[in-house]
Design a protein around this motif. Sequence first.
Motif, short mmCIF file in Angstrom:
data_model
loop_
_atom_site.label_atom_id
_atom_site.label_comp_id
_atom_site.label_asym_id
_atom_site.label_seq_id
_atom_site.Cartn_x
_atom_site.Cartn_y
_atom_site.Cartn_z
N PRO A 222 0.84 -1.21 0.00
CA PRO A 222 0.00 0.00 0.00
C PRO A 222 0.88 1.26 0.00
O PRO A 222 2.00 1.24 0.50
CB PRO A 222 -0.79 -0.12 1.30
CG PRO A 222 -0.06 -1.08 2.14
CD PRO A 222 0.67 -2.00 1.23
N ILE A 223 0.35 2.33 -0.58
CA ILE A 223 1.11 3.58 -0.67
C ILE A 223 1.17 4.27 0.69
O ILE A 223 2.11 4.99 1.00
CB ILE A 223 0.48 4.48 -1.76
CG1 ILE A 223 0.61 3.78 -3.12
CG2 ILE A 223 1.12 5.85 -1.82
CD1 ILE A 223 -0.16 4.42 -4.24
N TYR A 224 0.15 4.03 1.52
CA TYR A 224 0.13 4.61 2.87
C TYR A 224 -0.75 3.76 3.76
O TYR A 224 -1.56 2.96 3.27
CB TYR A 224 -0.42 6.04 2.82
CG TYR A 224 -1.82 6.13 2.26
CD1 TYR A 224 -2.93 6.01 3.09
CD2 TYR A 224 -2.04 6.28 0.90
CE1 TYR A 224 -4.21 6.06 2.58
CE2 TYR A 224 -3.32 6.31 0.37
CZ TYR A 224 -4.40 6.20 1.22
OH TYR A 224 -5.67 6.23 0.72
N ILE A 225 -0.59 3.90 5.06
CA ILE A 225 -1.45 3.17 6.00
C ILE A 225 -2.08 4.18 6.96
O ILE A 225 -1.36 4.99 7.58
CB ILE A 225 -0.66 2.11 6.78
CG1 ILE A 225 -0.20 1.02 5.81
CG2 ILE A 225 -1.49 1.50 7.90
CD1 ILE A 225 0.77 0.04 6.38
N VAL A 226 -3.40 4.17 7.04
CA VAL A 226 -4.11 5.14 7.87
C VAL A 226 -4.24 4.61 9.29
O VAL A 226 -4.59 3.45 9.49
CB VAL A 226 -5.52 5.40 7.29
CG1 VAL A 226 -6.29 6.35 8.18
CG2 VAL A 226 -5.41 5.95 5.89
N LYS A 227 -3.91 5.45 10.25
CA LYS A 227 -4.11 5.04 11.64
C LYS A 227 -5.43 5.59 12.17
O LYS A 227 -6.17 4.90 12.82
CB LYS A 227 -2.94 5.56 12.49
CG LYS A 227 -3.00 5.02 13.89
CD LYS A 227 -1.72 5.27 14.63
CE LYS A 227 -1.90 4.94 16.09
NZ LYS A 227 -1.29 5.92 16.96
N GLU A 228 -5.71 6.86 11.87
CA GLU A 228 -7.00 7.40 12.31
C GLU A 228 -7.45 8.56 11.44
O GLU A 228 -6.64 9.19 10.75
CB GLU A 228 -6.93 7.83 13.77
CG GLU A 228 -5.88 8.88 14.05
CD GLU A 228 -6.01 9.45 15.45
OE1 GLU A 228 -5.12 9.17 16.26
OE2 GLU A 228 -7.00 10.16 15.72
N THR A 229 -8.76 8.84 11.48
CA THR A 229 -9.31 9.97 10.74
C THR A 229 -10.29 10.70 11.66
O THR A 229 -10.48 10.27 12.79
CB THR A 229 -10.09 9.51 9.50
OG1 THR A 229 -11.26 8.82 9.93
CG2 THR A 229 -9.27 8.61 8.62
N GLU A 230 -10.92 11.76 11.14
CA GLU A 230 -11.84 12.51 12.01
C GLU A 230 -13.08 11.70 12.38
O GLU A 230 -13.76 12.02 13.35
CB GLU A 230 -12.21 13.87 11.38
CG GLU A 230 -13.31 13.84 10.36
CD GLU A 230 -12.84 13.29 9.02
OE1 GLU A 230 -11.62 13.24 8.79
OE2 GLU A 230 -13.70 12.92 8.20
N GLU A 231 -13.34 10.62 11.63
CA GLU A 231 -14.45 9.73 11.99
C GLU A 231 -14.22 9.14 13.38
O GLU A 231 -15.14 8.99 14.18
CB GLU A 231 -14.57 8.58 10.98
CG GLU A 231 -14.73 9.02 9.54
CD GLU A 231 -16.10 9.60 9.25
OE1 GLU A 231 -17.04 9.21 9.96
OE2 GLU A 231 -16.21 10.47 8.36
#
Length: 314
Positions: free
Chosen positions: A300-309
């Motif tokens: 993957p190009i990036y891995i998300v840890k958290e968002t505003e959700e």
Amino acid sequence: MDKISVVVSCYNEQEALPLFYEEITKIAKQLKQAEFEFIFVNDGSKDNTLSIIKELSKKDERVKYISFSRNFGKESAMYAGLKRATGDYISIMDADLQDPPKLLIEMYETLKQKEYDCVATRRVTRKGEPPIRSFFARMFYKLINKISKTEIVDGARDFRLMTKQMVEAILSMEEYNRFSKGIFGWVGFNTKWLEYENVERVAGETKWSFWKLFKYSIDGILAFSTAPLVISTIMGILFCFVAFLLIIFVVVKTLIYGDPVSGWPSTICIILFVGGIQLFCIGIIGQYLSKTYLEVKKRPIYIVKETEEDLKKD
Ligand code: UDP
Ligand code: MG
């Protein structure tokens, strides 16, 4: 009403972010014809950047964010931000106010006329930058434009406003080795260039060391040109030709003057020289191979840890 998404990648920008937010909201207020969405991508910052973004997101619902699990680099951050953006027009900006937000108004008005798909910016001066850095940057642009079919504009910044259609084209390029300056050119579309003088960052410091820029430029060449691979072929042909001439010379010389044993140093020099060229050419092939290896793995190009959700949940 049109919606404009502003994608901002942030890596250790705790000093600059509040200033940036203040400026961009001023512009958002001025541009009454459009609503805004701000997408901050926290690229694994080690300072308080994330908590500042969270605060902004709590008090302003236009602020969305994506926080990475580690530092993936600006290219990955821009990709993630563009993917997340939902606007009709999408802009990419730096958090350090080196991209004057007031240009957004002009960009938006230009795009509204439907003649262009993208308004991009380029710096005409490199004031405030070390002279050696400017020199190598110029050389890089000259070189890559000679050896690549994709046009890569000298001094182009990532700051631009694009139509949704163009952003979709960019997102369809899912390559792992991302070199945006090339990708923007590769997808085509009509781009209008705005020129402006270099502005120094408001706070914090640049994340680009000379070495990092050097590696980035090599990545750019590898991603958008296969010309270096031709070097080995040309050198091979050249060396065969020289060897052929030398053979004739040696044979004729031996026939005329006999064959006293000499020339050991020159032989060693030639062996070392040719050996060096061979390693150099194998190295070039190795560079392309290593890039291919990374592409094939499809990480993957990036891995998300958290968002505003996640923020809304607790
Ligand atoms: N940036 C990023 N990830 C990185 C390095 C930089 O998201 O690994 C962001 C940084 O926070 C800034 C933008 O990319 O918003 C441009 O960085 P910088 O100002 O250091 O580069 P320069 O303007 O000197 O080329
Ligand atoms: Mg900057």
